[in-house]
Design a protein around this motif. Structure first.
Motif, mmCIF file in Angstrom:
data_model
loop_
_atom_site.group_PDB
_atom_site.id
_atom_site.type_symbol
_atom_site.label_atom_id
_atom_site.label_comp_id
_atom_site.label_asym_id
_atom_site.label_seq_id
_atom_site.Cartn_x
_atom_site.Cartn_y
_atom_site.Cartn_z
ATOM 1 N N LYS A 126 24.299 32.351 39.077
ATOM 2 C CA LYS A 126 25.772 32.301 38.974
ATOM 3 C C LYS A 126 26.275 30.860 38.806
ATOM 4 N N PHE B 91 25.712 36.399 35.838
ATOM 5 C CA PHE B 91 25.892 37.260 37.014
ATOM 6 C C PHE B 91 25.010 38.502 36.897
ATOM 7 N N ARG C 257 24.237 42.131 37.701
ATOM 8 C CA ARG C 257 25.154 43.208 38.057
ATOM 9 C C ARG C 257 24.369 44.380 38.644
ATOM 10 N N ARG D 96 30.023 34.577 32.574
ATOM 11 C CA ARG D 96 31.399 34.057 32.730
ATOM 12 C C ARG D 96 31.470 32.646 32.144
ATOM 13 N N THR E 36 40.053 37.300 31.822
ATOM 14 C CA THR E 36 40.172 37.333 33.283
ATOM 15 C C THR E 36 41.543 36.833 33.762
ATOM 16 N N THR E 37 41.779 37.012 35.051
ATOM 17 C CA THR E 37 43.031 36.550 35.660
ATOM 18 C C THR E 37 43.066 35.021 35.819
ATOM 19 N N ARG E 38 41.993 34.348 35.351
ATOM 20 C CA ARG E 38 42.033 32.884 35.295
ATOM 21 C C ARG E 38 41.930 32.403 33.844
ATOM 22 N N ASN F 237 39.764 26.796 43.439
ATOM 23 C CA ASN F 237 40.608 27.008 42.256
ATOM 24 C C ASN F 237 41.590 25.852 42.070
ATOM 25 N N GLN G 207 45.940 38.353 31.205
ATOM 26 C CA GLN G 207 44.856 38.967 30.426
ATOM 27 C C GLN G 207 45.277 39.324 28.992
ATOM 28 N N PHE H 245 31.725 47.768 36.661
ATOM 29 C CA PHE H 245 30.735 46.688 36.621
ATOM 30 C C PHE H 245 30.598 45.926 37.940
ATOM 31 N N ASN I 231 39.039 41.702 47.936
ATOM 32 C CA ASN I 231 38.848 40.338 47.434
ATOM 33 C C ASN I 231 40.020 39.872 46.559
HETATM 34 FE FE1 SRM Z 1 37.072 37.299 41.818
HETATM 35 C C1 SRM Z 1 34.249 37.738 43.623
HETATM 36 C C2 SRM Z 1 35.822 39.048 39.288
HETATM 37 C C3 SRM Z 1 39.574 36.150 39.843
HETATM 38 C C4 SRM Z 1 38.806 36.355 44.610
HETATM 39 N N1 SRM Z 1 35.307 38.173 41.492
HETATM 40 C C5 SRM Z 1 34.254 38.213 42.353
HETATM 41 C C6 SRM Z 1 33.017 38.757 41.664
HETATM 42 C C7 SRM Z 1 32.259 37.583 41.137
HETATM 43 C C8 SRM Z 1 32.135 39.576 42.608
HETATM 44 C C9 SRM Z 1 30.809 39.968 41.992
HETATM 45 O O1 SRM Z 1 29.860 39.182 42.009
HETATM 46 O O2 SRM Z 1 30.736 41.072 41.485
HETATM 47 C C10 SRM Z 1 33.675 39.615 40.557
HETATM 48 C C11 SRM Z 1 32.883 39.810 39.290
HETATM 49 C C12 SRM Z 1 33.067 41.234 38.773
HETATM 50 C C13 SRM Z 1 32.762 41.368 37.325
HETATM 51 O O3 SRM Z 1 31.654 41.844 36.976
HETATM 52 O O4 SRM Z 1 33.633 41.087 36.520
HETATM 53 C C14 SRM Z 1 35.005 38.903 40.408
HETATM 54 N N2 SRM Z 1 37.528 37.460 39.903
HETATM 55 C C15 SRM Z 1 36.951 38.320 39.031
HETATM 56 C C16 SRM Z 1 37.722 38.393 37.723
HETATM 57 C C17 SRM Z 1 36.830 38.639 36.515
HETATM 58 C C18 SRM Z 1 38.803 39.495 37.837
HETATM 59 C C19 SRM Z 1 39.395 39.904 36.519
HETATM 60 O O5 SRM Z 1 39.137 41.035 36.112
HETATM 61 O O6 SRM Z 1 40.073 39.102 35.893
HETATM 62 C C20 SRM Z 1 38.430 37.030 37.767
HETATM 63 C C21 SRM Z 1 37.598 35.925 37.165
HETATM 64 C C22 SRM Z 1 38.327 34.632 37.103
HETATM 65 C C23 SRM Z 1 37.558 33.563 36.368
HETATM 66 O O7 SRM Z 1 37.650 33.539 35.145
HETATM 67 O O8 SRM Z 1 36.892 32.754 37.020
HETATM 68 C C24 SRM Z 1 38.530 36.824 39.272
HETATM 69 N N3 SRM Z 1 38.835 36.341 42.155
HETATM 70 C C25 SRM Z 1 39.768 36.046 41.215
HETATM 71 C C26 SRM Z 1 40.993 35.652 41.845
HETATM 72 C C27 SRM Z 1 42.320 35.354 41.131
HETATM 73 C C28 SRM Z 1 42.530 33.911 40.811
HETATM 74 O O9 SRM Z 1 41.603 33.080 40.869
HETATM 75 O O10 SRM Z 1 43.661 33.601 40.468
HETATM 76 C C29 SRM Z 1 40.767 35.705 43.215
HETATM 77 C C30 SRM Z 1 41.801 35.437 44.333
HETATM 78 C C31 SRM Z 1 42.173 34.004 44.392
HETATM 79 C C32 SRM Z 1 41.229 33.161 45.198
HETATM 80 O O11 SRM Z 1 40.033 33.103 44.862
HETATM 81 O O12 SRM Z 1 41.674 32.541 46.136
HETATM 82 C C33 SRM Z 1 39.416 36.147 43.391
HETATM 83 N N4 SRM Z 1 36.601 37.047 43.777
HETATM 84 C C34 SRM Z 1 37.475 36.719 44.780
HETATM 85 C C35 SRM Z 1 36.781 36.774 46.035
HETATM 86 C C36 SRM Z 1 37.387 36.435 47.430
HETATM 87 C C37 SRM Z 1 37.226 34.975 47.696
HETATM 88 C C38 SRM Z 1 37.237 34.599 49.153
HETATM 89 O O13 SRM Z 1 37.558 33.445 49.455
HETATM 90 O O14 SRM Z 1 36.879 35.427 50.002
HETATM 91 C C39 SRM Z 1 35.466 37.191 45.751
HETATM 92 C C40 SRM Z 1 34.325 37.420 46.757
HETATM 93 C C41 SRM Z 1 33.612 36.147 47.112
HETATM 94 O O15 SRM Z 1 33.805 35.109 46.499
HETATM 95 O O16 SRM Z 1 32.830 36.226 48.059
HETATM 96 C C42 SRM Z 1 35.388 37.353 44.326
#
Ligand code: SRM
Ligand code: SF4
Length: 515
Positions: A51, A56, A58, A68, A100-102, A185, A358, A401, A439
């Protein structure tokens, strides 16, 4: 960070993985991994360290990895988009890409044996996926209309790229920042509508003038996690654009060297700020920076409601327009990506922008070409004037996924919205965000209506359900929404949403559906 043997024994699983071997180390092993295959890989490397390169594993689709990328500011060229399309195209129905949301892209269906070749292709067009997962700084966000919006205060594109270059060593990987206590972030806003959701970032730069001089007020510690969600708080600092990179570096160094690592649930920046208090945090940052920070400017320039940028808009460059296309829940297939690349080249200057909602924007369309652009068949699939609920729908990945998911999200979100729009008339968009688990990747707390996946019991059965959030506000005076109702089975959700839309968002039932 040097870790002694006694300390190692008390480390949590993730800290152990990092102390045994830096995540970035797997970069040198990719050829070997490709040869031995994912089944034979050591678990720590396969499930976690990859990662660090954005790869990643899956568990839901073993052997089909997610990749990513990093797309600073969500900007991508048509040439780059075409390369990504060709990568997913070879995986047939397994291959697709999600916005993605980023403001970023994730590719699906990727086979490990192809990674060395894929990485070469990415490099040849200036793309990288480095440090995009695990305990790293994620994609850095900025206004999707930077440099083309007549009303922006500052074009942040170069700045965002400079911050990414500092953190990733220009995409090569930077061991200085590969062992943070947790994910991190950063958002940099040069516009007035807070298009980056500044308040939910660990560091946010928001526009503010000190006298006549443009700069940024700095917010810190915003985050969502399963246990706790908090909006960012003021650092009481104002910096010029030229000071942004060094301040990011100083904050990251303070976090890296002092952030809490014992309990993974308490490892985000805000927990350190809580423990120290904002004043001590600020002075430690100053020490690291080697200079005093100026106090925050009395007011910031986030004075607009958020704009979704879907539709046709004039650019600040005379005679040019940008067009925002709605991409339902951000999902793209190879053919879509090729088509987007084509229209960006034919009608624009070969540039594409992504938004945190998105969606995509094609900039630089000449007045003379606009009418022809709007007759392109792609506008039927990706509308410039979608219906109000569809327009503002956002969804995380969900169970298709993601192994954390408690529910299926994207497909369900689209279907349910279509059903509601069949029955209701709405005069303005309602921002509905789905997220498959606590999350909160789909940011339900910033939505008008946020839906967070959960498991519910009904008639002795365990079913997919949601907790409902409301009250999130974006743009000016942004605030986080809160949970107003728990454990609604997804099969009972439609009437509940219908009621909320009628009561709070002036929706009206179409006569043929009125009882
Ligand atoms: Fe997220 C973990 C997807 C934005 C909070 N996030 C994950 C994982 C990597 C978990 C995993 O390994 O399966 C997800 C991957 C699933 C997949 O196969 O797509 C995942 N996160 C996403 C995405 C793709 C959601 C989307 O559909 O858009 C976003 C990717 C952003 C990017 O391009 O990097 C995404 N994640 C976010 C956001 C929103 C933001 O950043 O504005 C958050 C909340 C904001 C924050 O982080 O403070 C977010 N994701 C989490 C968390 C909780 C973090 C924590 O501190 O506990 C996890 C779990 C973790 O990290 O342990 C997580
Ligand atoms: Fe996966 Fe949960 Fe994030 Fe959705 S919110 S992508 S289900 S971790």
């Amino acid at each position: 960070m040097v870790v002694t043997a006694t300390e190692t024994a008390s480390l949590n699983k993730f800290e152990k993985i990092k102390s045994e071997k830096d995540g970035l180390a797997v970069k040198a092993q990719l050829e070997d991994f490709a040869k031995i295959g994912w089944e034979a890989m050591e678990e720590g490397d396969r499930d976690y360290r990859l990662k660090w390169l954005g790869i990643f594993f899956r568990p839901v689709t073993p052997g089909k990895f997610m990749l990513r990328l990093r797309l600073p500011h969500g900007i991508i060229s048509a040439v780059q988009m075409r390369v990504l399309a060709e990568i997913v195209q070879r995986y047939g129905s397994d291959g697709n890409a999600d916005i993605t949301t980023r403001q970023n892209l994730q590719l699906r269906g990727i086979r490990l044996e192809d990674i060395p070749e894929i990485f070469q292709k990415l490099k040849s067009v200036g793309l990288t996926s480095v440090q995009s997962g695990m305990d790293n700084v994620r994609n850095i966000t900025g206004s999707p209309v930077a440099g083309i919006d007549a009303e922006e205060l500052f074009d942040t594109r170069e700045l965002v790229q400079q911050v990414q270059d500092m953190i990733t060593n220009k995409g090569e990987g930077n061991p200085e920042f590969t062992n943070l206590p947790r994910k991190f972030n950063i958002a940099i806003a040069g516009c007035r509508d807070n298009s980056v959701h500044a308040e939910i970032n660990d560091i946010a730069f928001i526009p503010a003038f000190s006298g006549e001089t443009f700069g940024f007020n700095v917010l810190v510690g915003g985050f969502f996690s399963a246990k706790r969600c908090d909006a960012a708080i003021p650092l009481n600092a104002w910096v010029t654009p030229a000071e942004v990179v060094s301040l990011c570096r100083a904050i990251l160094e303070v976090f890296r060297d002092n952030g809490l690592r014992a309990n993974r649930q308490k490892a985000r920046l805000m927990w350190l700020i809580d423990e120290w208090g904002i004043n001590k945090f600020r002075s430690e940052v100053e020490k690291q920076l080697g200079k005093t920070l100026k106090s925050a400017a009395p007011k910031d320039e986030i004075i607009w409601e958020k704009r979704d940028r879907i539709g046709v808009y004039r650019q600040k460059q005379p005679g040019l327009n940008y067009v925002g296309l709605h991409i339902p829940v951000g999902r793209l297939f190879a053919q879509d990506m090729l088509e987007i690349a084509r229209i960006a080249e034919v009608y624009g200057k070969g540039e594409i922008r992504l938004t945190v909602e998105q969606n995509i924007i094609i900039p630089h369309i000449n007045d003379a070409c606009l009418a022809a652009f709007l007759t392109e068949p792609i506008n039927e699939k990706f509308a410039i004037d979608p219906t109000p609920l569809t327009r503002a729908l956002v969804s995380c990945t969900g169970a298709q996924f993601c192994n954390f998911a408690l529910i299926e999200t994207k497909n369900r979100a689209v279907e349910l919205i279509q059903e509601l729009e069949t029955e209701l008339t709405l005069s303005k968009p309602v921002r509905i965000h789905w997220t498959g688990c606590p999350n909160s990747c789909g940011q339900p707390q910033v939505a008008d209506i946020g839906l967070m996946g959960t498991k519910v019991r009904k008639n002795g059965q365990t079913l997919e359900g949601v907790d409902i959030y409301m009250g999130g506000k974006v743009g000016k005076d942004a605030r986080l929404g809160t949970c107003i109702r728990k454990s609604v089975p997804c099969e009972d959700l439609k009437p509940v949403l219908r009621e909320l839309l009628i009561k709070h968002f002036d929706a009206e039932i179409k006569p043929e559906f009125a009882k």
